[in-house]
Write an enzyme that holds these catalytic residues in place. Structure first.
Site, PDB file in Angstrom:
ATOM      1  N   LYS A 178       0.838  -1.202   0.000  1.00  0.00           N
ATOM      2  CA  LYS A 178       0.000   0.000   0.000  1.00  0.00           C
ATOM      3  C   LYS A 178       0.874   1.253   0.000  1.00  0.00           C
ATOM      4  O   LYS A 178       1.749   1.426   0.865  1.00  0.00           O
ATOM      5  CB  LYS A 178      -0.917   0.010   1.227  1.00  0.00           C
ATOM      6  N   VAL A 179       0.624   2.131  -0.973  1.00  0.00           N
ATOM      7  CA  VAL A 179       1.370   3.385  -1.119  1.00  0.00           C
ATOM      8  C   VAL A 179       0.359   4.513  -1.255  1.00  0.00           C
ATOM      9  O   VAL A 179      -0.552   4.430  -2.080  1.00  0.00           O
ATOM     10  CB  VAL A 179       2.288   3.353  -2.355  1.00  0.00           C
TER      11      VAL A 179
END
Length: 940
Positions: free
Chosen positions: A141-142
């Site tokens: 997750k970014v």
């Protein structure tokens, strides 16, 4: 079939669960959702892990297993738990991943939110997590911050599947989709299999309505838009998705089996209880999308949800909603920008919470291996301290400190002086070198090891020598940090030169005292052992220093190097402390491992409220800055009693400048509460098994009277190493709270310059300049600068009367310092200690008893540069007999006299209240007794 099943089977929308926990997976509950509800994926974040780790005991056994084997950083403990859970969840969902040909079955793991504004660090972290989890069905997750966009593109280009988070606006989503397509194109061009890469773009839904509804309430109109904007915004984003993933750029990838980046609806639990609890599920159902739900929302939709193809209903109405929002004066892009910033901070807050929970459990499981820390500050000071701690947390200050961010302090050169933060790890890597040196010294039969140093080079070794004691079969460790000729003679008389090792310690190699010590003892050693004299010396100095060159020229046995990025007072855990410790037989590996426990406890990922160093520093700084409690009084159990002599240098030299600062009070026995003013802050180092019952009771009395007190508990002497690091962090934090640079020492340098001028002139002329006393009789002479002389001139003459007038200048919240440039021996200490306690008890002020010249490199900085609340009585003496220094015209008597005069000159120049009392004729002990009696009479 429930409505939840229908989302996937009838409308091709994948349901993901926004929750993960160890017991939930182990008990088969996750597997049951896959079977029963067609669950297609799982997301995690720090908030989810905080609830699981911090509010249950299901992770305790795993933590205990790690800590039973030693210790670990808080971030490593957390990641170990999180990665294990993600791997377990990914294994449960593996079948979904395989049967969907990699379209679903993913588990998402968050890149640290602390890195959301740093592209390169995000890339490094994402790659590391991807490798550590080692599961094809992992999504990293970014966040969709400006810094996150290039990271998303690059990770995709490396074949890493990404869950893009914190999307709120259509325009940002379009940029994210472009970054995905560009990255995937690059990956394919390099020969990568684009069919193996998946991505989702996570639109956060409910947060939009929460903020927009609030803004609409403030406007008092357009009430009909409430609860509609988030859904309308999402519907228009879906139209963008359809357009982007049907154009030429995408079609080329699609032909190679690429999977479109799906829109994922996140934050789908309703925050407004007036809205249906399934609102953000039922209104956003569409093909090739994902809805990630918390368990409560999933349960609600399973129970009473209504499934229909809602995502493409009334798109024109959605456009009208957004148009009316703009007419209302609300810019969705501005809303999105605010929500991204708030979202990052919420993730940071959640990360702080989960790391705090892990830190708390680590401390509990370490038990007595980690020194305890209890604060009783009173409601007002505790409130101020808590405010400081929260400010540090919200601003990420402890992470910035470890990242060498000089703006934590004044933004000058603080970043150049932080090598001490990682010196313990460096030392552990060199344990073999220290052990080999120690065995060599032992095998050659040395009976004594004498440190020739000053300030930071000598005070740490002095504490180690006194705390660890003489060890059978090892040299006895001694310290020489006085230029008083009698003290030099005393040290020489106590050792057999033929069996003595001298450790010459000087960072710069230009400090006067270590150089004259070296000159003297090297000359004496040559008289005793001839050409082998150099084998009796080792140097500890910074690379390239004058000391290094001299040591090489004189054939020293060995040169150990300090770290130029560590100031002297922060050097005890470097070679400056470890070389003397090793020579004395201290187990360096155990010493450093104990210190390492505190290093980990004070690390960058340990939130301030759980960080022992930050907690202590915040309390010290807040007490001094806001509450006038700037006299930090250090009380120590027998067995660790000398620790205060090291701590006072660290605190005074670091914080006492620019008219601000903390005055450390060391060596005052605990008195009854009535003898203390309201300017005290107490720190009690209590050694279990060696504590003094009377001291314990006295400390309890201070607590009962409301004096702020921090109690630090040590199970055994060997854990004192932890306190070196705790106090270093605390002092750096206190300096930041006070708004000063804790790594310079401008007023110490001023004294050195003045001393050098005087001594150089004396070497040319053969003597120091003549002085005119304010008063003298047969045994005592008094000296003062013009301003102090005028202040003391009114009234009866004489030694006793003048000392009385000088001490009459003491006011509430002042402190009195007795500064003796005489031999530091038991008789002198006892007489002056008696006098200082008389002053404290009579005037209720803090008192200091220091011996020069050592305090010049210690508390001398605070005396000259700190608050102008000191009243100083300097004591000098004619030596009973001078001691010549080889290669110099003058002896130690002139050195110490020049240092005393230089010190007094700078005190006077700073406008301090100071009087110098000089003992004539060489009978120093009698003169000291007379001065002590005069002080007691003055306050009696």
């Amino acid at each position: 079939m429930s409505a939840l099943n229908a989302l996937f089977t009838d409308y091709e929308q994948a349901v993901w669960l926004d929750f993960v926990a160890r017991g939930f997976i182990a008990k088969g509950e996750l597997e049951a959702l896959v079977v029963k509800d067609d669950l297609r994926g799982v997301t995690s974040n720090p908030s989810i892990f905080e609830k699981a780790i911090g509010h249950s005991s299901e992770y305790d056994d795993s933590l205990k297993a790690v800590l039973d084997q030693g210790d670990a950083r808080v971030i490593d403990l957390y990641e170990g738990l999180a990665i294990a859970d993600v791997q377990a969840a990914a294994d449960v969902l593996r079948r979904v991943y395989e049967t969907s040909d990699g379209a679903d079955g993913y588990v998402s793991l968050e890149v640290s939110p602390y890195l959301a504004l740093d592209t390169e660090e995000t890339l490094i972290e994402a790659r590391r997590l991807h490798k550590a989890v080692a599961r094809d069905n992992l999504m990293v997750k970014v966040p969709a911050t400006p810094e996150g966009l290039p990271a998303i593109r690059q990770l995709t280009a490396e074949g890493i599947s990404v869950n893009v988070t914190l999307l709120f606006s259509k325009s940002t989503y379009e940029a994210v989709a472009k970054a995905f397509i560009d990255g995937l194109t690059e990956f394919g061009a390099k020969g990568g299999d684009v069919s193996k890469v998946a991505s989702v773009a996570s639109f956060f839904i409910s947060r939009i309505d929460v903020l927009v509804d609030k803004q609409l309430d403030e406007k008092g109109e357009f009430e009909d838009l409430k609860g509609k904007v988030a859904i309308a915004n999402a519907k228009l984003a879906y139209q963008s998705y359809k357009r982007i993933f049907s154009g030429p750029a995408w079609e080329a990838l699609d032909a190679k089996g690429a999977k479109a980046q799906r829109l994922l609806w996140a934050s789908t639990g309703t925050k407004n209880k007036a809205y249906p609890d399934t609102l953000y599920v039922s209104e956003l159902i569409g093909r090739n999308t994902v809805n990630t739900m918390p368990p409560a929302t999933m349960d609600a939709f399973r129970d009473h949800g209504q499934a229909r193809a809602s995502l493409e209903e009334n798109v024109g109405e959605a456009e009208a909603v957004m148009a009316r929002l703009a007419k209302a004066g609300i810019d969705i892009e501005a809303v999105a920008k605010q929500l991204v910033a708030e979202g990052v901070q919420l993730f940071v807050d959640a990360a702080d919470a989960v790391l705090g929970a892990v830190a708390s459990k680590r401390a509990a499981l370490l038990g007595a291996r980690l020194n305890g820390h209890a604060c009783k500050l009173g409601d007002v000071l505790q409130g101020a301290t808590d405010k400081t701690i929260e400010s540090w947390r919200a601003g990420g200050a402890i992470r910035r400190l470890w990242a060498h961010d000089k703006t934590v302090w004044t933004g000058t050169d603080e970043d150049k002086w932080l090598g001490w933060l990682r010196i313990v790890e460096d030392g552990l890597a060199k344990v073999g070198e220290y052990q080999a040196f120690a065995e060599e010294i032992r095998s050659e039969g040395f009976t004594d090891a004498v440190v020739l140093g000053m300030g930071g080079s000598s005070l740490g070794p002095e504490v180690i020598a006194a705390t660890y004691g003489e060890r059978e079969g090892w040299p006895r460790l001694r310290i020489l940090d006085s230029t008083d000729p009698d003290e030099v003679r005393t040290v020489e008389a106590a050792v057999n030169l033929e069996k003595t090792l001298f450790i010459v310690a000087s960072k710069s190699g230009s400090t006067l005292e270590p150089n004259v010590f070296r000159d003297y003892f090297l000359g004496r050693m040559k008289e005793v052992v001839g050409d082998r004299a150099g084998r009796h010396f080792v140097a500890v100095t910074d690379p390239g220093s004058a000391m290094e060159k001299a040591a090489q020229a004189d054939g020293f046995r060995k040169i150990f190097y300090g770290v130029p990025r560590i100031g002297g007072r922060y050097s005890v855990l470097s070679a400056f402390g470890l070389v003397p410790a090793a020579a004395a037989g201290v187990e360096i590996d155990e010493f450093l491992e104990s210190a390492h426990i505190m290093v980990r406890s004070c690390g960058p990922m340990v939130p301030p409220a759980n960080n022992p160093g930050v907690r202590l520093g915040a309390a010290i700084g807040s007490a001094a800055l806001e509450h006038g409690r700037d006299k930090v009084t250090i009380i120590c159990s027998p067995g660790v009693g000398t620790f205060g002599t090291w701590a006072e240098q660290l605190i005074a030299e670091s914080t006492g400048k620019e008219g601000k600062g903390v005055i450390p009070i060391e060596g005052e026995p605990v008195g009854v509460p009535a003898v203390y003013g309201r300017d005290r802050f107490f720190i009690y180092l209590r050694l279990d098994g060696r504590a003094d019952a009377q001291q314990d009771e006295a400390v309890k009395g201070l607590e009962s009277e409301g004096h702020p007190l921090v109690r630090i508990d040590l199970e055994k002497v060997e854990q004192l190493a932890q306190e070196f690091f705790r106090f270093e962090i605390a002092t750096a934090v206190a300096g930041a709270v006070l708004g000063i640079n804790p790594f310079d020492q401008p007023d110490v340098e001023a004294s050195k310059i003045e001393t050098k001028k005087l001594f150089s002139a004396a070497e040319e002329t053969g003597a120091l300049p003549a002085e005119t006393p304010l008063f003298e009789d047969d045994t005592i002479a008094l000296y003062a600068d013009t301003a102090n002389a005028e202040a003391l001139a009114q009234g009866e003459g004489g030694v006793e009367a003048t000392i009385a007038r000088h001490l009459a200048r003491v006011k509430e919240d002042d402190y009195v310092a007795l500064l003796g440039y005489i031999e530091r021996n038991a008789a002198h200490h006892a007489a002056l200690q008696d006098a200082r306690l008389a002053v404290r008890d009579a005037r209720k002020v803090a008192t200091c008893l220091e011996f020069g010249p050592r305090f010049l490199h210690s508390t001398g900085q605070a005396y000259k540069g700190g608050p102008s609340s000191g009243v100083f009585l300097q004591i000098t003496a004619d030596p009973s007999q001078d001691l010549p220094i080889p290669g110099r015209r003058l002896g130690f008597g002139t050195v110490i006299a020049a240092q005393a005069r230089g010190d007094f000159s700078v005190l006077a120049e700073r406008g301090r209240r100071a009087l110098r009392v000089h003992v004539k004729g060489g009978d120093v002990e009698a003169g000291v007794k007379r001065i002590a009696a005069a002080v007691k009479a003055a306050v009696g």
